[in-house]
Design a protein around this motif. Sequence first.
Motif, short mmCIF file in Angstrom:
data_model
loop_
_atom_site.label_atom_id
_atom_site.label_comp_id
_atom_site.label_asym_id
_atom_site.label_seq_id
_atom_site.Cartn_x
_atom_site.Cartn_y
_atom_site.Cartn_z
N CYS A 290 4.09 -3.83 2.94
CA CYS A 290 5.18 -2.98 2.46
C CYS A 290 4.63 -1.71 1.82
O CYS A 290 3.55 -1.72 1.22
CB CYS A 290 6.04 -3.73 1.44
N GLU A 291 5.40 -0.65 1.93
CA GLU A 291 5.03 0.60 1.29
C GLU A 291 5.51 0.60 -0.15
O GLU A 291 6.64 0.19 -0.46
CB GLU A 291 5.65 1.78 2.04
N CYS A 292 4.65 1.07 -1.07
CA CYS A 292 4.99 1.05 -2.49
C CYS A 292 4.10 2.03 -3.23
O CYS A 292 2.89 2.07 -3.01
CB CYS A 292 4.80 -0.37 -3.05
N ASP B 172 0.84 -1.19 0.00
CA ASP B 172 0.00 0.00 0.00
C ASP B 172 0.88 1.25 0.00
O ASP B 172 2.02 1.22 0.48
CB ASP B 172 -0.95 0.04 1.20
N LYS B 173 0.32 2.32 -0.55
CA LYS B 173 1.04 3.58 -0.63
C LYS B 173 0.88 4.40 0.65
O LYS B 173 1.73 5.24 0.98
CB LYS B 173 0.53 4.39 -1.83
N ARG B 174 -0.19 4.15 1.40
CA ARG B 174 -0.54 5.01 2.52
C ARG B 174 0.07 4.48 3.82
O ARG B 174 -0.09 3.32 4.17
CB ARG B 174 -2.07 5.10 2.64
N CYS C 235 -2.14 2.67 6.30
CA CYS C 235 -2.50 1.30 5.95
C CYS C 235 -1.39 0.31 6.35
O CYS C 235 -1.68 -0.82 6.72
CB CYS C 235 -2.75 1.20 4.44
N ILE C 236 -0.17 0.73 6.27
CA ILE C 236 0.96 -0.15 6.59
C ILE C 236 1.01 -0.42 8.09
O ILE C 236 1.38 -1.52 8.52
CB ILE C 236 2.27 0.49 6.09
N ARG C 237 0.61 0.55 8.89
CA ARG C 237 0.68 0.40 10.35
C ARG C 237 -0.55 -0.25 10.96
O ARG C 237 -0.54 -0.60 12.14
CB ARG C 237 0.89 1.78 10.98
#
Length: 233
Positions: free
Chosen positions: A81-83, A66-68, A71-73
């Motif tokens: 993973c952030e992407c 996810d980019k946000r 959402c990652i936390r």
Amino acid sequence: MPNYLETNYFEDEYAQDRYPQKLCNFLTECYFKTGDSGKILLDIGSGKGNYLVGFSRNGMIVKGLDKRRECIRILPDFDICECDLGKDPFPFEDNYFDFVFSKSVLEHVYNTENIVKETYRVLKPGGITVQLTPDWATDFKYFWDDPTHVKPFTRKGLRQAFILGDFIEVECKEFYQIPFLWRHPGLVFITRIISLLPNSLKWKDKEERIQNVLIRHSKERMLLLSAQKPSQR
């Protein structure tokens, strides 16, 4: 200032009797026929993580993208993973996943070609992807209700995008987010009738946050695409 999750996900949807789990069960049975546990699934744009939870309950090893940051936390016990999905390579090696899934993601990304290319790269030979996105042909009246939408798809256009991405067995169909229709597709005439009701009845409140699920999803359909990475090149 409220973030995207607070604005668009205002219910607890992790329970086993909620829609996300029902969708995971349906897709596992019809497309992700694991046969045994331990298959690896990537959830692109994993958001609140309800599909990560759902597929993990079905015996899969799940990873999210996810980019946000929020959402990652949100699910610390899951590997998320952030992407930047529109431009970044997915942070996984080639031929890693058995399955790649996304729901309500493609319409949020200008450069969906990157998602198609990276989905192909990280799938194992013979791996399956399932992608769901709003159907522009039936949803154009409501598509821009979400200000984060940037790219609509028709059934033909979505199918062609994955054919051009070298996938095989590419199928794309209209999909109702109404679980009883998955088992009884002959009852689709009911939704055709319900879709004639006034748009105002889609919502139970003036702020348009509490939905009349049957009415809304009789009017707003999805596209469900399934495709396979060739076993040999």
